[in-house]
Design a protein around this motif. Structure first.
Motif, short mmCIF file in Angstrom:
data_model
loop_
_atom_site.label_atom_id
_atom_site.label_comp_id
_atom_site.label_asym_id
_atom_site.label_seq_id
_atom_site.Cartn_x
_atom_site.Cartn_y
_atom_site.Cartn_z
N ALA A 11 0.84 -1.20 0.00
CA ALA A 11 0.00 0.00 0.00
C ALA A 11 0.87 1.24 0.00
O ALA A 11 2.00 1.24 0.48
N TYR A 12 0.34 2.31 -0.60
CA TYR A 12 0.92 3.65 -0.45
C TYR A 12 0.03 4.36 0.56
O TYR A 12 -1.10 4.75 0.22
N GLY A 13 0.50 4.49 1.78
CA GLY A 13 -0.35 5.07 2.81
C GLY A 13 -1.61 4.23 2.96
O GLY A 13 -1.55 3.02 3.17
N GLN A 16 -4.26 0.83 -0.82
CA GLN A 16 -3.67 -0.48 -1.11
C GLN A 16 -3.63 -0.69 -2.62
O GLN A 16 -4.61 -0.42 -3.33
N VAL A 17 -2.47 -1.17 -3.10
CA VAL A 17 -2.24 -1.28 -4.54
C VAL A 17 -2.09 -2.74 -4.98
O VAL A 17 -2.50 -3.12 -6.06
N LEU A 18 -1.49 -3.58 -4.13
CA LEU A 18 -1.38 -5.01 -4.45
C LEU A 18 -2.16 -5.81 -3.42
O LEU A 18 -2.13 -5.52 -2.22
N GLY A 35 0.12 -6.39 -17.86
CA GLY A 35 -1.06 -5.70 -17.37
C GLY A 35 -1.01 -4.23 -17.77
O GLY A 35 0.06 -3.70 -18.04
N ARG A 36 -2.18 -3.61 -17.76
CA ARG A 36 -2.28 -2.22 -18.24
C ARG A 36 -1.61 -1.24 -17.29
O ARG A 36 -1.18 -1.60 -16.20
N ASN A 37 -1.57 0.03 -17.70
CA ASN A 37 -0.98 1.09 -16.87
C ASN A 37 -1.68 1.15 -15.51
O ASN A 37 -2.90 1.09 -15.43
N GLY A 38 -0.87 1.26 -14.46
CA GLY A 38 -1.41 1.52 -13.13
C GLY A 38 -1.94 0.31 -12.39
O GLY A 38 -2.52 0.46 -11.30
N VAL A 39 -1.73 -0.90 -12.92
CA VAL A 39 -2.29 -2.09 -12.25
C VAL A 39 -1.40 -2.57 -11.10
O VAL A 39 -1.81 -3.44 -10.32
N GLY A 40 -0.16 -2.03 -10.99
CA GLY A 40 0.70 -2.40 -9.87
C GLY A 40 1.96 -3.15 -10.23
O GLY A 40 2.63 -3.69 -9.34
N LYS A 41 2.34 -3.15 -11.51
CA LYS A 41 3.52 -3.91 -11.95
C LYS A 41 4.80 -3.40 -11.31
O LYS A 41 5.60 -4.16 -10.76
N SER A 42 5.01 -2.08 -11.39
CA SER A 42 6.24 -1.51 -10.81
C SER A 42 6.24 -1.66 -9.29
O SER A 42 7.29 -1.90 -8.69
N THR A 43 5.07 -1.52 -8.70
CA THR A 43 4.96 -1.67 -7.25
C THR A 43 5.42 -3.07 -6.83
O THR A 43 6.11 -3.23 -5.81
N LEU A 44 5.06 -4.08 -7.62
CA LEU A 44 5.49 -5.45 -7.32
C LEU A 44 7.01 -5.56 -7.32
O LEU A 44 7.62 -6.12 -6.39
N PRO A 83 15.10 -0.17 -12.71
CA PRO A 83 13.79 0.46 -12.52
C PRO A 83 13.23 1.01 -13.82
O PRO A 83 13.96 1.21 -14.80
N GLN A 84 11.93 1.28 -13.82
CA GLN A 84 11.28 1.90 -14.97
C GLN A 84 11.91 3.29 -15.19
O GLN A 84 12.16 4.02 -14.24
N GLY A 85 12.16 3.63 -16.45
CA GLY A 85 12.71 4.95 -16.74
C GLY A 85 14.22 5.01 -16.65
O GLY A 85 14.81 6.08 -16.50
N GLU A 191 6.39 -6.18 -18.90
CA GLU A 191 6.23 -5.94 -20.34
C GLU A 191 4.75 -5.75 -20.63
O GLU A 191 3.95 -6.60 -20.30
N GLN A 192 4.42 -4.63 -21.25
CA GLN A 192 3.00 -4.39 -21.54
C GLN A 192 2.58 -5.00 -22.86
O GLN A 192 1.39 -5.19 -23.10
N TYR A 193 3.56 -5.28 -23.74
CA TYR A 193 3.17 -5.64 -25.10
C TYR A 193 3.23 -7.14 -25.34
O TYR A 193 4.22 -7.82 -25.08
N1 LIG Z 1 4.34 6.86 -4.79
C1 LIG Z 1 3.04 6.58 -4.94
N2 LIG Z 1 2.12 7.09 -4.09
C2 LIG Z 1 0.81 6.79 -4.23
N3 LIG Z 1 0.31 6.01 -5.19
C3 LIG Z 1 1.17 5.48 -6.07
C4 LIG Z 1 2.59 5.74 -5.99
N4 LIG Z 1 3.20 5.09 -7.00
C5 LIG Z 1 2.22 4.45 -7.67
N5 LIG Z 1 1.01 4.69 -7.12
C6 LIG Z 1 -0.29 4.15 -7.58
O1 LIG Z 1 -0.25 2.74 -7.45
C7 LIG Z 1 -0.89 2.11 -8.55
C8 LIG Z 1 0.08 1.14 -9.22
O2 LIG Z 1 1.19 1.88 -9.74
P1 LIG Z 1 2.39 1.15 -10.49
O3 LIG Z 1 3.40 2.19 -10.77
O4 LIG Z 1 2.81 -0.03 -9.73
O5 LIG Z 1 1.65 0.69 -11.83
P2 LIG Z 1 2.26 0.05 -13.16
O6 LIG Z 1 1.46 -1.18 -13.44
O7 LIG Z 1 3.72 -0.09 -13.03
O8 LIG Z 1 1.90 1.16 -14.25
P3 LIG Z 1 2.72 1.60 -15.59
O9 LIG Z 1 2.41 0.57 -16.62
O10 LIG Z 1 2.11 2.92 -15.94
O11 LIG Z 1 4.15 1.70 -15.25
C9 LIG Z 1 -1.36 3.23 -9.46
O12 LIG Z 1 -2.71 3.47 -9.18
C10 LIG Z 1 -0.51 4.40 -9.04
O13 LIG Z 1 -1.20 5.61 -9.24
#
Ligand SMILES: Nc1ncnc2c1ncn2[C@@H]1O[C@H](COP(=O)(O)OP(=O)(O)OP(=O)(O)O)[C@@H](O)[C@H]1O
Ligand SMILES: [Mg+2]
Length: 232
Positions: A11-13, A16-18, A35-44, A83-85, A191-193
């Motif tokens: 969770a971010y605060g 909860q994201v995952l 998975g699509r943008n914002g689904v939590g891949k980077s968070t994992l 990391p991404q970027g 990988e998104q594609y």
């Molecule tokens: N530092 C943060 N604080 C609060 N919420 C965050 C933070 N970083 C990411 N999130 C939120 O957590 C969710 C998952 O983000 P994450 O970056 O893991 O997605 P992603 O699947 O990697 O997306 P992308 O394909 O765009 O890279 C999103 O809703 C995002 O807005």
């Protein structure tokens, strides 16, 4: 060399994201996290590397629980992370970027540096250039080379071809394929594609809204019902 994630909540605060993520990345396999943008891949990946704390669940690498280990200790255990970027030190030259990474790992493994450059020959001609002046694709290659100089046993790559010009995407994909098939390196690739995953993946998991909604092996990726979960 197996990485096992079980029941991972992050969770971010209060957000909860995952939610209960399970993942099994065995030795020598290339596992795509999709998975699509914002689904939590980077968070994992950040939770696996200890950049973000897990709220619940376990992460083990080669049977060892990683939860108490800091990021640099996880790197020392054999996890290489890009990391991404594509983060690099923009003020330092390409050679210096690689050198400081070796020094930070207290390594004098020049052979590892040479091997990383063999994988990305274009970097050899750019050794004296500041990283900040490289193209996005060249920076991504440098970021991958930096992760490789510490000889990881598993490489975690967060969307390495995102926003990069097509000719360099081909080079990066070829490098990933070589690391996997020739060096036998285990790779966890975000990988998104679908077409890239179809070329590279042994196994895949698809995240949607922070949960694993599908998983399988490469041939299962032909299932058209997956398309709605991906940006295809
Ligand atoms: N530092 C943060 N604080 C609060 N919420 C965050 C933070 N970083 C990411 N999130 C939120 O957590 C969710 C998952 O983000 P994450 O970056 O893991 O997605 P992603 O699947 O990697 O997306 P992308 O394909 O765009 O890279 C999103 O809703 C995002 O807005
Ligand atoms: Mg991401």
């Amino acid at each position: 060399m197996t990485l096992v994630v079980q029941g991972l909540d992050v969770a971010y605060g209060r957000a909860q994201v995952l939610f209960g993520v399970d993942l099994h990345a065995p030795a020598g396999e290339l596992v795509c996290v999709m998975g699509r943008n914002g689904v939590g891949k980077s968070t994992l990946l950040k939770a696996i590397m200890g950049v973000l704390p897990a709220r619940a669940g376990t992460i083990t690498f080669e049977g060892e629980d990683l939860s108490r280990l800091k990021t640099h200790e996880r790197v020392r255990r054999g996890l290489g992370y890009v990391p991404q970027g594509h983060e690099t030190f923009p003020q330092l030259t390409v050679a210096e970027n690689l050198q400081v990474t070796l020094e930070a790992a207290r390594s004098a493994d020049r052979a590892a540096l040479d091997e990383a450059l063999d994988l990305f020959p274009a970097l050899r001609g750019l050794l004296k250039r500041r990283a900040g002046f490289l193209s996005g694709g060249q920076q991504q290659q440098l970021a991958m080379a930096r992760a490789l100089v510490t000889r990881p046993r598993m490489l975690l790559l967060d969307e390495p071809t995102e926003g990069i010009q097509p000719s360099i995407i081909v080079e990066i994909e070829e490098a990933i394929a070589r690391l996997h098939t020739e060096a036998g390196l285990a790779i966890l690739l975000i990988e998104q594609y679908l077409d890239t995953a179809l070329r590279l993946a042994d196994e895949f998991v698809i995240l949607d809204a922070g949960e694993v909604v599908r998983s399988g092996n490469r041939s299962d990726l032909h299932d058209e019902s997956l398309h709605q979960l991906l940006s295809v």
